[in-house]
Motif scaffolding. Sequence first.
Motif, short mmCIF file in Angstrom:
data_model
loop_
_atom_site.label_atom_id
_atom_site.label_comp_id
_atom_site.label_asym_id
_atom_site.label_seq_id
_atom_site.Cartn_x
_atom_site.Cartn_y
_atom_site.Cartn_z
N GLN A 1 -8.25 11.61 -1.68
CA GLN A 1 -9.39 12.38 -1.21
C GLN A 1 -9.52 13.69 -1.98
OE1 GLN A 1 -11.50 10.86 0.61
NE2 GLN A 1 -10.14 9.11 0.93
N ASN A 2 -8.41 14.25 -2.40
CA ASN A 2 -8.47 15.45 -3.23
C ASN A 2 -9.06 15.13 -4.61
OD1 ASN A 2 -7.43 17.01 -1.20
ND2 ASN A 2 -5.34 17.06 -2.02
N ALA A 3 -8.79 13.93 -5.10
CA ALA A 3 -9.39 13.51 -6.37
C ALA A 3 -10.92 13.45 -6.24
CB ALA A 3 -8.84 12.16 -6.79
N ARG A 4 -11.40 12.97 -5.12
CA ARG A 4 -12.85 12.94 -4.90
C ARG A 4 -13.43 14.35 -4.87
NH1 ARG A 4 -15.14 8.34 -0.91
NH2 ARG A 4 -16.98 9.35 -1.76
N GLN A 5 -12.71 15.25 -4.25
CA GLN A 5 -13.19 16.64 -4.21
C GLN A 5 -13.19 17.26 -5.61
OE1 GLN A 5 -11.12 18.96 -1.26
NE2 GLN A 5 -11.41 17.43 0.35
N LEU A 6 -12.18 16.92 -6.40
CA LEU A 6 -12.15 17.44 -7.77
C LEU A 6 -13.32 16.88 -8.57
CD1 LEU A 6 -10.84 19.01 -10.06
CD2 LEU A 6 -9.37 17.03 -10.50
N LEU A 7 -13.64 15.60 -8.38
CA LEU A 7 -14.77 15.02 -9.10
C LEU A 7 -16.07 15.73 -8.73
CD1 LEU A 7 -15.66 12.78 -11.06
CD2 LEU A 7 -16.05 11.32 -9.06
#
Length: 407
Positions: free
Chosen positions: A77-83
Amino acid sequence: MTDSFFDRPAMPVIPASDTPARIHWREGEVEHSALWRSESGMPAPKKVVIANDQTPADTAYRLACEGTALLWRGDFQNARQLLQALARRADTSSGSGRQSKGKRAKPANASAAAAPSPAAAFHLHRQAQSQRARTLAMLLIPFDADYTIPLRRAPSVAQACNEAYGRPDLPFVASLRELLGLIGAHEWRKNGVDVPALESKIHPHYGVFSPIRGEYLELVNQAPLPAGVTLAFDIGTGTGVLAAVLARRGVARIIATDLDPRALSCARANLQQLELSERVEVVQADMFPDGQAALIVCNPPWLPGRPSSSIEYAIYDPDNRMLSGYLGGLARHLAPGGEGWLILSDLAEHLGLRPREQLLALIEAGGLSVVARHDTRPTHPRASDPDDPLHAARAAEVTSLWRLAAR
């Protein structure tokens, strides 16, 4: 589906080599490699570094802009926020981000900042979209051989991956942006697209263009059928939606063609769900099937141009290949007294990509005459969005059904 008409999820591109592409990276002192998968045809990144929950967005964006891919090892989910953070930076950098009305920066010298021509604005827009897509595709996600994502809080994506990639076999790495496109396409396929002309839904498969522009479907639903039509051809059927509309209008038999295996599978599934399989035959063919028909319909790609991925072949028609092929071969496939229907937007004309005279010349060269033309205006949100880079062309766009006959 994504928001932009020019930014659709992609489908497979046949690789130039039979050797599977791989990416390589180092973790600590250990060298690693994995299969690379990209449905958009993006080449395997040559430089890959590890990123995690502590990686600053500014650092990630700088690396992505430089062409360095970031293989994610943190929370999904943090990867999605980074994207999302990367997307905001990309939009700000290109000037395409949404700004409050009246707050756009004014050029210091208005005469030096003259608006580009419609064609130039279009190509600049495509260039910006392409650069944005490359940058955002640099955030990578690992997959196990069964499509499990070995990250904290990762969702189950096996069904979405299976619909796009086929049966799982080996571990691989793909971009997070592509994965989100797969998930979105899976939701479209599961939920379907309402088609008022059918009083039902069409379920687009991954990589098959979705019939979200309902105005052209209404044109096909309302145009008068040729007298006594019992057989029709649907050229480039895609989801099968036009064939389904004709069948619901009472055409006894329809042959729907397409070259793309995904489109053929999608059309067959939709027609079976609509209980129209006995009346519509789906065949693999480049343009026309054998024989003649009293009605032949075609909704070719509306814009001349070079596709950057296979899905864009539903949007861009290189050198007007499909449009020219349809108009050039239509007359000899029409039964006496029959009509060919061409469903086409004039957006290309407003963008300066194809003048109306060129279309009329193709009709003339094909030995065809115009019986009538039925027009409608698009109702999609971008047609009325003044912040859209192509607003002037979209606001003037007209979608037409050209009824053509052999001379």
